[in-house]
Design an enzyme around this catalytic site. Structure first.
Site, PDB file in Angstrom:
ATOM      1  CG  HIS A  76      -1.973  -0.977   1.239  1.00 44.85           C
ATOM      2  ND1 HIS A  76      -3.171  -0.708   0.680  1.00 44.85           N
ATOM      3  CD2 HIS A  76      -1.922  -2.275   1.824  1.00 44.85           C
ATOM      4  CE1 HIS A  76      -3.982  -2.130   1.041  1.00 44.85           C
ATOM      5  NE2 HIS A  76      -3.030  -2.994   1.427  1.00 44.85           N
ATOM      6  CG  ASN A 149      -8.045  -4.291   1.200  1.00 48.66           C
ATOM      7  OD1 ASN A 149      -7.108  -3.255   1.519  1.00 48.66           O
ATOM      8  ND2 ASN A 149      -7.465  -5.388   1.246  1.00 48.66           N
TER       9      ASN A 149
HETATM   10 FE1  HDD Z   1      -2.256  -4.952   5.394  1.00 49.54          FE
HETATM   11  C1  HDD Z   1      -0.866  -1.806   5.141  1.00 49.54           C
HETATM   12  C2  HDD Z   1      -5.388  -3.517   4.308  1.00 49.54           C
HETATM   13  C3  HDD Z   1      -3.905  -7.810   5.726  1.00 49.54           C
HETATM   14  C4  HDD Z   1       0.532  -6.092   7.068  1.00 49.54           C
HETATM   15  N1  HDD Z   1      -3.091  -3.089   4.883  1.00 49.54           N
HETATM   16  C5  HDD Z   1      -2.294  -1.736   4.640  1.00 49.54           C
HETATM   17  C6  HDD Z   1      -2.956  -0.764   4.595  1.00 49.54           C
HETATM   18  C7  HDD Z   1      -4.300  -1.349   3.977  1.00 49.54           C
HETATM   19  C8  HDD Z   1      -4.086  -2.660   4.613  1.00 49.54           C
HETATM   20  C9  HDD Z   1      -5.507  -0.605   3.668  1.00 49.54           C
HETATM   21  C10 HDD Z   1      -2.429   0.721   4.169  1.00 49.54           C
HETATM   22  C11 HDD Z   1      -2.901   1.414   5.410  1.00 49.54           C
HETATM   23  C12 HDD Z   1      -2.591   2.886   5.045  1.00 49.54           C
HETATM   24  O1  HDD Z   1      -3.035   3.502   4.201  1.00 49.54           O
HETATM   25  O2  HDD Z   1      -1.102   3.268   5.598  1.00 49.54           O
HETATM   26  N2  HDD Z   1      -4.096  -5.633   5.082  1.00 49.54           N
HETATM   27  C13 HDD Z   1      -5.281  -4.748   4.832  1.00 49.54           C
HETATM   28  C14 HDD Z   1      -6.437  -5.567   4.609  1.00 49.54           C
HETATM   29  C15 HDD Z   1      -6.108  -6.868   4.887  1.00 49.54           C
HETATM   30  C16 HDD Z   1      -4.611  -6.930   5.061  1.00 49.54           C
HETATM   31  C17 HDD Z   1      -7.699  -5.306   4.290  1.00 49.54           C
HETATM   32  C18 HDD Z   1      -6.868  -8.196   5.151  1.00 49.54           C
HETATM   33  C19 HDD Z   1      -8.006  -8.202   5.384  1.00 49.54           C
HETATM   34  N3  HDD Z   1      -1.759  -6.590   6.153  1.00 49.54           N
HETATM   35  C20 HDD Z   1      -2.475  -7.835   6.020  1.00 49.54           C
HETATM   36  C21 HDD Z   1      -1.584  -8.850   6.804  1.00 49.54           C
HETATM   37  C22 HDD Z   1      -0.514  -8.272   7.288  1.00 49.54           C
HETATM   38  C23 HDD Z   1      -0.492  -6.934   6.729  1.00 49.54           C
HETATM   39  C24 HDD Z   1      -2.004 -10.330   7.018  1.00 49.54           C
HETATM   40  C25 HDD Z   1       0.322  -8.995   7.827  1.00 49.54           C
HETATM   41  C26 HDD Z   1       0.496 -10.098   8.688  1.00 49.54           C
HETATM   42  N4  HDD Z   1      -0.473  -3.984   5.986  1.00 49.54           N
HETATM   43  C27 HDD Z   1       0.458  -4.828   6.532  1.00 49.54           C
HETATM   44  C28 HDD Z   1       1.727  -3.930   6.803  1.00 49.54           C
HETATM   45  C29 HDD Z   1       1.232  -2.544   6.484  1.00 49.54           C
HETATM   46  C30 HDD Z   1      -0.190  -2.727   5.910  1.00 49.54           C
HETATM   47  C31 HDD Z   1       2.801  -4.397   6.390  1.00 49.54           C
HETATM   48  C32 HDD Z   1       2.054  -1.940   5.549  1.00 49.54           C
HETATM   49  C33 HDD Z   1       2.177  -0.185   5.817  1.00 49.54           C
HETATM   50  C34 HDD Z   1       1.418  -0.369   7.105  1.00 49.54           C
HETATM   51  O3  HDD Z   1       0.905  -1.668   7.432  1.00 49.54           O
HETATM   52  O4  HDD Z   1       1.147   0.759   7.609  1.00 49.54           O
HETATM   53  O5  HDD Z   1       1.927  -3.772   8.242  1.00 49.54           O
END
Ligand code: HDD
Length: 695
Positions: A76, A149
């Site tokens: 993202h 999402n």
């Molecule tokens: Fe995630 C970012 C949505 C599963 C780990 N995720 C991130 C963002 C969104 C989502 C919208 C961007 C937020 C922003 O605008 O800063 N992610 C989801 C959704 C998931 C999902 C709807 C499943 C239902 N994500 C998911 C899993 C993991 C992550 C299973 C790790 C185990 N996601 C992350 C992260 C991020 C992230 C690596 C990257 C930047 C951040 O968090 O701040 O931690």
């Protein structure tokens, strides 16, 4: 409106304002506040001599520049955000003790960030991808982050697979190709070996992966969460965001072209909508259900690859979200905002969904690297409006200046404060857990095909056509034949017609039917049923040239504007055209600086001389043909119809003529204007025979 309604939003605004630096009208200083004499010439020994180490302004300026970048988000990375507020329609105290969900008079300030998943920070907006829809509610009880999402399900069931699915979809490790695209071997290799992805991939191949606008896109919390009321009773909940403008999409050819013509397409659209006062609006929808109701479903509500059909548990609309202010500074706000799934307030709780459980760790952890230490909650955009008091201290970028002597609990020096608040604090829902420690998937998560089939079965014919084309495109880019074959075999377990249609496009063997399609239908999943009654936010290109009939232009512009659409006059060159009656008509843009893919409809007004000029301009003729090919309304007034002929648009039957409007010469009448507004609101006419149109 009472002061109270306004209060919380202005609290956040005031908090942000206290950090704002307005450089306008000020003299320049260094970071230490020392007045700067000259910022264009470094200090040298003699006018052609070496730069001196003593030049502290030069060294500070370059040092600050060298360190401007922070790591982009792991996923993202590409996103845009906006401020706004959330307001409830009626109290949900029956279900939750969360203050902002109980008091309809409150306006809770929010910041929302929309994003794509795969690409880097500078990648294009309109790639085929899942969109993030992350909302930070600055409530009086602390921050609640709903990190969702635009699709209601996810690729995988267990967070331990997240690094795998993301590694697979991101550019391949040996050559870092392709950027922001899933059409490559590693993604489809993973997907074809991990069938739990089948349902989400069906969404990814659908038009949902190509939103026309962030304001025309749904949002979903995905997981089953809990609401917990003041008596401690828990109700399961699925969160939905429903856009006021309906859910609308681009078509794939258009999306690819926009990625070149205007990579900031969705970002610009969001920014301009807010600047022009067309504030994007969404309703918060809740699917509320008990544990008993959950137990009666034929899938597990803890499995994030499943959705609950609205026909089984309806979506109750409980409040609205309005985005009404653009950020002042992209980096300070949109880039530095740190969403954390674990940010919940009293009255909202988690479930044991294994994807959610993993996320509770990941988001907090990722901010340490991204924002450079543990104090990211002190960055203005992340600060709660609720007061913060605890014994946490020190570390990089500790901005607070706590005036205290005791930094531990219990203490007698500070009257044993700050004090844990017992039942007024956040109480985790005491769900029962027991069982052996095991690394396995529950049996109730085993079915990977039924809901993928349900999605497919719920699509209209044109949506199905787009899905088949998307699989053909994506798998057609896959080099390894065995991966294509594996995918076709999975599709065959969803629906034989789908598998055969995809196989035909790929040149692999069409599979024999092995099982019946295992899915039901959920009509609510189709975009074909979206309300299409208003043209709000749609951009309409009006092609003009010298000699245009001004009387045929003015009513168009006025009517479209009055209906909330955004008409623009495009001409072969910028500036103004001279209408047939000699009056100058200001144009908005030169046609070569834009393209039909950046508009939702195109109109060619009357005026023989103008129509002849447009017919002689290949770019303008292509503009019309391409708009037709992308199923957009095209309208011709009087002599403007010459352009229809030049563009060689199919004609002769109702399907070919769908969304093609013509009017007699001169000022268009009410009837025509009404038809135009209806056609622009309808957005697309997918019944057209567009495959043969060369554009
Ligand atoms: Fe995630 C970012 C949505 C599963 C780990 N995720 C991130 C963002 C969104 C989502 C919208 C961007 C937020 C922003 O605008 O800063 N992610 C989801 C959704 C998931 C999902 C709807 C499943 C239902 N994500 C998911 C899993 C993991 C992550 C299973 C790790 C185990 N996601 C992350 C992260 C991020 C992230 C690596 C990257 C930047 C951040 O968090 O701040 O931690």
């Amino acid at each position: 409106m009472t002061d109270r309604e306004q209060a919380p939003q202005s609290v956040k605004d005031a908090q942000l304002a206290s950090y704002q630096v307005d450089n306008r009208g000020q003299g320049m200083t260094t970071d230490q506040g020392i007045p700067v004499q000259d910022t264009d010439n470094s200090l040298k020994a003699g006018d052609r001599g070496p730069t001196l180490l003593e030049d502290f302004h030069f060294r500070e300026k370059i040092m600050r520049f060298d360190h401007e970048r922070i790591p982009e988000r792991v996923v993202h990375a590409r996103g845009s955000g906006a401020h706004g507020y959330f307001q409830l329609y009626e109290s949900l105290a029956e279900y939750t003790s969360a203050d902002f969900l109980c008091d309809p008079s409150l306006r809770t300030p929010v910041f929302v960030r929309f994003s794509t998943v795969q690409g880097s920070r500078g990648s294009a907006d309109t790639v085929r991808d899942v969109r993030g829809f992350a909302t930070k509610f600055y409530t009086r009880q602390g921050n609640f982050d709903l990190v969702g999402n635009n699709m209601p399900v996810f690729f995988i069931q267990d967070a331990i697979k997240f690094p795998d699915v993301i590694h697979a979809v991101k550019p391949e490790p040996h050559n870092e190709i392709p950027q922001a695209a899933s059409a490559h071997d590693t993604f489809w290799d993973f997907v074809s070996l991990q069938p739990e992805t089948m349902h989400h991939v069906m969404w990814l191949m659908s038009d949902r992966a190509l939103p026309r606008s962030y304001a025309m896109m749904q949002g979903f919390g995905v997981h089953t969460f809990r609401l917990i009321n003041a008596e401690g009773r828990s109700t399961f909940v699925k969160f939905h965001w429903i856009p006021k403008l309906g859910t609308h999409s681009l078509v794939w050819d258009e999306a690819q072209k926009i990625a070149g013509k205007d990579p900031d397409f969705n970002r610009r659209d969001l920014w301009e909508a807010i600047e022009s006062g067309n504030h994007p609006e969404y309703e918060l929808g809740l699917q509320l259900f008990t544990e008993e109701e959950a137990a009666r479903l034929d899938f597990d509500v803890l499995d994030p690859t499943k959705l609950i059909p609205e026909e089984i548990i309806p979506v109750r609309r409980v409040g609205k979200l309005v985005l009404d202010r653009n950020p002042d500074n992209f980096f300070a706000e949109t880039e530095q905002i740190a969403f954390c799934v674990q940010n919940v307030v009293p009255g909202i709780g988690f479930t044991d969904d294994p994807l959610l459980q993993g996320r509770l760790f990941s988001y907090l952890d990722t901010q340490l690297t991204r924002l450079g230490g543990p104090n990211f909650a002190q960055i203005p955009i992340n600060r709660p409006v609720a007061p913060v008091h605890n014994h946490q201290q020190d570390g990089f970028h500790f901005d607070a200046v706590p005036a205290r002597e005791a930094n531990y609990h219990p203490n007698s020096i500070s009257g044993n404060t700050p004090t844990p608040q017992g039942d007024r604090g956040y109480v985790h829902y005491p769900s029962q857990v027991a069982g052996p420690k095991l690394r396995l998937r529950p049996e109730s998560f085993a079915d990977h095909y039924s809901q993928a089939a349900m999605f497919w079965n719920s699509m209209s014919p044109w949506e199905k056509k787009h899905i088949v084309a998307a699989y053909r495109f994506e798998l057609g880019r896959v080099v390894r034949k065995e991966i294509r074959q594996r995918m076709v075999e999975h599709l065959n377990r969803i629906d034989n017609d789908l598998a055969v249609a995809v196989a035909q496009g790929l040149g692999v063997a069409a599979p024999e039917k092995v099982t019946d399609n295992p899915g039901g239908r959920s009509p609510a999943l189709s975009q074909a049923i979206e309300p299409k009654d208003k043209p709000l936010g749609r951009k309409v290109a009006i092609l003009v040239a010298d000699g245009v009939d001004a009387a045929s232009v003015t009513p168009l512009v006025e009517t479209l504007k009055a209906q909330g659409a955004v008409p623009e006059l495009l001409a072969p060159v910028d500036g103004a055209v001279t209408a047939a009656d000699g009056t100058p008509l200001p144009v908005d843009r030169a046609i070569v600086t834009v393209a039909s893919v950046l508009y939702d409809a195109v109109v060619v007004p009357d005026g023989t001389a103008a129509a002849e000029l447009i017919c002689g301009d290949g770019y303008a003729v292509h503009f019309v043909a391409e708009a037709y090919k992308h199923a957009k309304p095209v309208a011709f007034i009087g002599a403007g119809a010459m352009v229809r002929t030049a563009a060689n648009l199919p004609a002769g039957d109702a399907a070919a003529e769908a969304g093609v409007l013509t009017s007699g010469a001169g000022a268009p009448d009410e009837d025509f204007l009404g038809q135009l507004v209806t056609a622009v609101a309808a957005h697309r006419f997918f019944e057209r025979p567009v495959d043969a149109v060369s554009a």
